[in-house]
Design an enzyme around this catalytic site. Structure first.
Site: not given
Ligand code: NAD
Length: 488
Positions: A199-200, A203, A221, A255
């Site tokens: 994710g981002n 977080v 990741e 991503c």
């Molecule tokens: P998202 O908002 O769906 O969040 C990801 C997860 O984090 C969710 O399960 C969510 O419930 C949890 N979360 C959110 N806020 C939280 C908090 N305060 N505390 C604990 N858990 C929390 O997705 P996102 O993070 O916006 O995903 C997009 C990002 O992920 C982009 O930056 C993208 O590049 C990256 N990404 C990376 C890969 C990789 O494999 N490297 C793959 C896909 C996406």
């Protein structure tokens, strides 16, 4: 169009019960059997195959995702990976002998491949199956029990997985926890044997801090701005098709999507013209009417991306239209984008493609090297020297010439970032390795003490000579490698 659906959040007390249940399940030792792991992997493959339409429909509902994209980028590769893993796991899990060493071979040194225990996978919304079930395949293969926490932003997909898992997988070993911040926070308060977070980066810091509190190993990741160098000496039509596809697949919510393009100034308009032609090929009726283009996952993300577009100082040359009610943002190409632009401030994660004109390749490389190491870095060129220069003078999670995104599916290649774009690797055997503890093991016979007697006090000059014979410390000449310095 994307529309919301209800998602049953897992009650907090239930999260604790799941945690306890999976620990008890892991401790039974049932997963030490490769047969049990292979059976669970096969059930997972059946779950995907027998519910393929449900998986497609759920993503169509949550993201307006075209079925072909769901299949190509998620369901089909996952079925393949599960089946391949069933075949490969006996080889991966077999104990490994280290290289022969006269001093140690008699102790029968072996690396045992052991499960870490009960692991947690936290996933984002953009590839809700690939980023949950993909790592789960490796976790099962390595013999771990596992909790999967999908994103609350794809409620239909997340609910579907919660409904299907208990029908196919052993509920004492595998579970889905659904929810948002409070549920994930509770998960992070519990002890795990490995956490994989995708994710981002905001977080990721929360996850890494929580993991550090319990000394839990963690893989991250993440994302970032993945650049594309376009060399005038490229196959222009192919470049435009692949580049635009990389940006429109899943409406840019990928991503490893091409985040922005660096192109020599005098070639910018040629590239734009090729992108225009491709745009017409992809969407003869326009993308808004096309059923081959996804929607933005949420109102917040729609507003975030629109704000980036509204703030640009570049010239919109393709697309640019938006519709909030439908969470639609047209595939949009913006040229003459300065490096200080809103579109260059953060990862776009949407269907906007800024083109940044530069003087030459050196300026482009210097710009990329002034920022964080990207998750992926792309170059389109027919010139071997240009490709080599780009690869050799930059750092990134992956480096691809004349191709985008699909390196993630290339068998045998690791998927992972470097520095702020992530730590750790997954897909295929790399996922197995991530969730495996390499347990060093020896079984030493008594007669070894005839040779290793020097380790026991009292230490004497004779014992020092025995040590020197066993571990000689003679070095090569100091300048033995100095002429090699310039050969790299
Ligand atoms: P998202 O908002 O769906 O969040 C990801 C997860 O984090 C969710 O399960 C969510 O419930 C949890 N979360 C959110 N806020 C939280 C908090 N305060 N505390 C604990 N858990 C929390 O997705 P996102 O993070 O916006 O995903 C997009 C990002 O992920 C982009 O930056 C993208 O590049 C990256 N990404 C990376 C890969 C990789 O494999 N490297 C793959 C896909 C996406």
């Amino acid at each position: 169009m994307a529309s919301s659906s209800t998602l049953a959040f897992t009650p907090i007390e239930e999260i604790d019960r799941i945690h306890a249940r999976l620990h008890a399940g892991f401790k039974t030792g049932t997963l030490k059997s490769l047969g049990k792991r292979q059976d669970q992997l096969l059930q997972l493959a059946y779950m995907l195959k027998e519910n393929q339409s449900a998986f497609e429909e759920a993503l169509a509902k949550d993201l307006g995702r075209p079925k072909l994209e769901t299949n190509f980028l998620e369901v089909a590769p996952l079925i393949n990976e599960a089946v391949k893993t069933i075949k490969d796991v006996p080889k991966w899990a077999a104990p490994e002998k280290p290289p022969f060493n006269i001093n140690f071979f008699a102790m029968k040194p072996v690396i045992r491949k052991e499960a870490k225990g009960v692991v947690l996978i936290i996933a984002p919304f953009n590839y809700p199956y690939f980023l949950t079930i993909g790592p789960l395949i490796g976790a099962i293969a390595a013999g771990n029990a596992c909790v999967v926490k999908p994103s609350e932003l794809t409620p239909t997909c997340s609910q579907l997985m919660a409904d299907l898992f208990p029908k196919y997988l052993d509920p004492d070993l595998y579970a889905v926890v659904n929810g948002a911040i409070p549920e994930t926070t509770r998960l992070l308060e519990l002890k795990w044997d490995h956490i994989l977070y995708t994710g981002n980066s905001r977080v990721a810091k929360i996850v890494a801090k929580a993991a550090a509190e319990r000394l839990t190993p963690v893989s991250l990741e993440l994302g970032g701005k993945s650049p594309v160098f376009v060399d005038p000496n490229c196959d222009l039509k192919m470049t435009a098709r692949r580049l635009l596809w990389g940006k429109v697949a899943n409406a840019g919510q990928t991503c490893v999507a091409p985040d922005y393009v660096l192109v020599p100034r005098e070639f910018q308009d040629t590239l734009v013209k090729a992108l225009e032609d491709t745009y017409k090929d992809f969407y003869p009726e326009g993308p808004a009417k096309s059923d081959s283009f996804s929607r933005i996952v949420s109102g917040n993300h729609f507003n975030r991306i629109k704000k980036l577009l509204d703030g640009t100082q570049g010239q919109v040359v393709l697309g640019g239209d938006t519709n909030e009610g439908d969470r639609y943002i047209a595939p949009t190409v913006v040229k003459n984008v300065p490096t200080s632009d809103s579109l260059m401030s953060d990862e776009i994660f949407g269907p906007l493609l800024p083109i940044v004109p530069v003087k030459d390749l050196d300026e482009a490389i210097a710009f990329v090297n002034s920022g964080d190491h990207p998750l992926a870095l792309y170059v389109f060129s027919n010139d071997a020297k240009t490709k080599k220069k780009v690869f050799d003078s930059t750092q990134s999670g992956a480096a691809c010439a004349n191709e985008l995104i699909i390196h993630i599916g290339a068998e045998g290649l690791p998927f992972g970032g470097i520095g702020p774009s992530g730590t750790g690797y997954h897909t295929g055997k790399f996922t197995f390795d991530m969730f495996t503890h390499l347990r060093a093991s020896i079984d030493s016979p008594g007669w070894i003490d005839m040779i290793l007697n020097f380790r026991f006090p009292p230490y004497t000059a004779k014992k020092e000579r025995a040590l020197a014979r066993m571990f000689p410390t003679k070095l090569p000449r100091r300048d033995a490698y100095s002429s090699a310095k310039s050969q790299c």
